[in-house]
Design a protein around this motif. Sequence first.
Motif, PDB file in Angstrom:
ATOM      1  N   VAL A 154       2.084  -0.447  10.276  1.00  0.00           N
ATOM      2  CA  VAL A 154       1.966   0.004   8.884  1.00  0.00           C
ATOM      3  C   VAL A 154       2.987   1.092   8.609  1.00  0.00           C
ATOM      4  O   VAL A 154       3.732   1.041   7.638  1.00  0.00           O
ATOM      5  CB  VAL A 154       0.541   0.521   8.593  1.00  0.00           C
ATOM      6  CG1 VAL A 154       0.464   1.146   7.207  1.00  0.00           C
ATOM      7  CG2 VAL A 154      -0.467  -0.610   8.722  1.00  0.00           C
ATOM      8  N   ARG A 197       0.830  -1.194   0.000  1.00  0.00           N
ATOM      9  CA  ARG A 197       0.000   0.000   0.000  1.00  0.00           C
ATOM     10  C   ARG A 197       0.873   1.256   0.000  1.00  0.00           C
ATOM     11  O   ARG A 197       1.975   1.276   0.521  1.00  0.00           O
ATOM     12  CB  ARG A 197      -0.957   0.023   1.194  1.00  0.00           C
ATOM     13  CG  ARG A 197      -0.335   0.051   2.547  1.00  0.00           C
ATOM     14  CD  ARG A 197      -1.358  -0.254   3.617  1.00  0.00           C
ATOM     15  NE  ARG A 197      -1.710  -1.650   3.587  1.00  0.00           N
ATOM     16  CZ  ARG A 197      -2.847  -2.125   3.102  1.00  0.00           C
ATOM     17  NH1 ARG A 197      -3.749  -1.333   2.601  1.00  0.00           N
ATOM     18  NH2 ARG A 197      -3.093  -3.416   3.109  1.00  0.00           N
ATOM     19  N   SER A 225      -9.470   3.148  -0.693  1.00  0.00           N
ATOM     20  CA  SER A 225      -8.467   3.794   0.147  1.00  0.00           C
ATOM     21  C   SER A 225      -8.968   4.013   1.567  1.00  0.00           C
ATOM     22  O   SER A 225     -10.174   4.070   1.817  1.00  0.00           O
ATOM     23  CB  SER A 225      -8.058   5.146  -0.459  1.00  0.00           C
ATOM     24  OG  SER A 225      -7.499   4.978  -1.740  1.00  0.00           O
ATOM     25  N   TRP A 236      -4.328  11.976   5.809  1.00  0.00           N
ATOM     26  CA  TRP A 236      -3.490  10.901   5.286  1.00  0.00           C
ATOM     27  C   TRP A 236      -4.375   9.918   4.534  1.00  0.00           C
ATOM     28  O   TRP A 236      -5.527   9.687   4.908  1.00  0.00           O
ATOM     29  CB  TRP A 236      -2.766  10.164   6.408  1.00  0.00           C
ATOM     30  CG  TRP A 236      -1.666  10.962   7.037  1.00  0.00           C
ATOM     31  CD1 TRP A 236      -1.802  11.958   7.952  1.00  0.00           C
ATOM     32  CD2 TRP A 236      -0.263  10.827   6.785  1.00  0.00           C
ATOM     33  NE1 TRP A 236      -0.569  12.452   8.305  1.00  0.00           N
ATOM     34  CE2 TRP A 236       0.395  11.774   7.605  1.00  0.00           C
ATOM     35  CE3 TRP A 236       0.501   9.996   5.974  1.00  0.00           C
ATOM     36  CZ2 TRP A 236       1.773  11.917   7.622  1.00  0.00           C
ATOM     37  CZ3 TRP A 236       1.872  10.132   5.987  1.00  0.00           C
ATOM     38  CH2 TRP A 236       2.508  11.084   6.797  1.00  0.00           C
ATOM     39  N   PHE A 277      -4.171   6.007   2.699  1.00  0.00           N
ATOM     40  CA  PHE A 277      -3.472   4.749   2.425  1.00  0.00           C
ATOM     41  C   PHE A 277      -4.233   4.015   1.336  1.00  0.00           C
ATOM     42  O   PHE A 277      -5.437   3.761   1.470  1.00  0.00           O
ATOM     43  CB  PHE A 277      -3.386   3.897   3.693  1.00  0.00           C
ATOM     44  CG  PHE A 277      -2.422   4.430   4.698  1.00  0.00           C
ATOM     45  CD1 PHE A 277      -1.157   3.885   4.815  1.00  0.00           C
ATOM     46  CD2 PHE A 277      -2.772   5.492   5.505  1.00  0.00           C
ATOM     47  CE1 PHE A 277      -0.251   4.385   5.744  1.00  0.00           C
ATOM     48  CE2 PHE A 277      -1.882   5.999   6.440  1.00  0.00           C
ATOM     49  CZ  PHE A 277      -0.617   5.447   6.555  1.00  0.00           C
ATOM     50  N   THR A 278      -3.526   3.653   0.265  1.00  0.00           N
ATOM     51  CA  THR A 278      -4.160   3.028  -0.888  1.00  0.00           C
ATOM     52  C   THR A 278      -3.413   1.763  -1.292  1.00  0.00           C
ATOM     53  O   THR A 278      -2.188   1.802  -1.456  1.00  0.00           O
ATOM     54  CB  THR A 278      -4.176   3.996  -2.092  1.00  0.00           C
ATOM     55  OG1 THR A 278      -4.808   5.214  -1.697  1.00  0.00           O
ATOM     56  CG2 THR A 278      -4.945   3.390  -3.259  1.00  0.00           C
ATOM     57  N   GLN A 333       1.134   5.448   0.896  1.00  0.00           N
ATOM     58  CA  GLN A 333       0.589   6.412   1.832  1.00  0.00           C
ATOM     59  C   GLN A 333       0.889   7.814   1.327  1.00  0.00           C
ATOM     60  O   GLN A 333       1.921   8.058   0.706  1.00  0.00           O
ATOM     61  CB  GLN A 333       1.192   6.207   3.223  1.00  0.00           C
ATOM     62  CG  GLN A 333       2.682   6.478   3.298  1.00  0.00           C
ATOM     63  CD  GLN A 333       3.262   6.055   4.622  1.00  0.00           C
ATOM     64  OE1 GLN A 333       3.012   4.954   5.082  1.00  0.00           O
ATOM     65  NE2 GLN A 333       4.051   6.923   5.242  1.00  0.00           N
ATOM     66  N   GLU A 334      -0.043   8.727   1.559  1.00  0.00           N
ATOM     67  CA  GLU A 334       0.149  10.092   1.091  1.00  0.00           C
ATOM     68  C   GLU A 334      -0.354  11.067   2.141  1.00  0.00           C
ATOM     69  O   GLU A 334      -1.432  10.896   2.709  1.00  0.00           O
ATOM     70  CB  GLU A 334      -0.596  10.331  -0.221  1.00  0.00           C
ATOM     71  CG  GLU A 334      -0.402  11.737  -0.769  1.00  0.00           C
ATOM     72  CD  GLU A 334      -0.999  11.927  -2.158  1.00  0.00           C
ATOM     73  OE1 GLU A 334      -0.890  13.034  -2.699  1.00  0.00           O
ATOM     74  OE2 GLU A 334      -1.577  10.954  -2.678  1.00  0.00           O
TER      75      GLU A 334
END
Length: 488
Positions: free
Chosen positions: A418, A29, A439, A454, A456-457, A31-32
């Motif tokens: 994570v 995954r 996501s 945030w 997470f995808t 993360q952004e």
Amino acid sequence: MTPPRSSRAGLAGLVTALLGLLVASSPTRAQELIDIFPGTNDDSATPSDFIELDGQALFKASDATAGRELWKSDGTAAGTVLVKDILPGIDSSGPQQFERFNGEVYFSADDGTHGAELWKTDGTAAGTLLIKDIFPGSNGSRPGVLTAFDDVLLFRANDGTTGDELWRSDGTTAGTVLVKDIRPGISRSRPFELTVLDDLALFVADDGTNGEELWRTDGTTAGTVLVKDIFPGNDDSCPSDLTLIDDTVYFIADDGTHGEELWKTDGTSAGTVLVADIFPGSDDSCPSRLASFADTLYFGANDGTHGEELWKSDGTAAGTTLVVDINPGSDGSSFSHSATFDGLLFFSAEDGTHGRELWKTNGTAAGTVMVADIVPGAEESLPSDFFEVGGTLVFTADGPEGNELWMTDGTAAGTALVADLYPGIEGSFPSDLTIIGDSLFLAAEDGTHGDELWIFTPETPIPTMSEWALMLLAASLALLGYRTLARA
């Protein structure tokens, strides 16, 4: 010569295992961080109340110029924008109580003129509109418990004359009306716990005569009636935690005789009954955290002997049983924060030795086990906020890195951090975890940007050179094995 079927199967198993190792070793995954309110820790957007609309996330957040307003995000920085500054300027409209209905999202907001009233949005500025000024002027009707029901939206509001009562809306000004003044006059019945059961909506209200009891509505005045006066007279039975399983709503109530116990209803007076007197007599078993798993109700309760432990019920007294005494004796394990994943129920519990940690159950005593002791020893990790993302169960836990985001596949080896979003032991304290599309949206603090958005995808990574080499090795072994078998 073609190799025997059993040999080919064994060879295929070997290759599958090698490729499985490759997949397991790959990142799963991305993360952004999206910094809505740029600056230090003191400048935080604090996004919350995420809800999906047309594949995007709608939520409330703060920035430096608009205050706390309505935002949306498609999961990218460029696609994360203010929808509308409902209360223009730095002051906040404070949107809340989001509910999806009729292809739009309805909510409460204060534009500075009408007070907190009912609004709706289609995700655009032009399509973000006040529906009705229910309490004329600046006082605001303070809409709450918004619940989509059939072809209307049910909610609680105060028009200044009837107090907090049950209302409905079809999304138009004319179609936004009082359903019933349950407690006549300015006094309020204050409906809450709205729960849809087929063609009825159940809720809790106080009509001033029967106390706080269970009610139902079909959206009409005549169809809004008391279901049952569970605690006869003007005393309150205080129904709570209404939980739907199939065609039955389970809840907690006190009838004045058995104490606070587990009840169920089909929406009729005759069908509203005590399920079981778990703590016999007038003492309370205090059922809590009702959850549905495998068409069965799971919850925490105290029978007076085992403390608060994990119970289950099929809706009958005989079928309401203790699953297992996780913390032997009278102290209790305090079952909480549950979620269904991979055919099991995951939850948080305390066994008296490891602190509050991650557990799972298949509904049997033997099948109820601790998944992982995230903080070894008597210290506790306090797992909570479970969500499934991309075939993995993610949750928050207080590990060696502080309160961060964790993941599990249901095994100790497969339970891991994570990301340490706030490096060190401080913890990012992830909150408002919500699945939007594929996501996971959440708010967290990294020690630099404040409490921000945030995402997470799940992703399919491009193999590295070493991973390509492993795949080549697997293919070579397969070819070599096939030739060896062919010559045999």
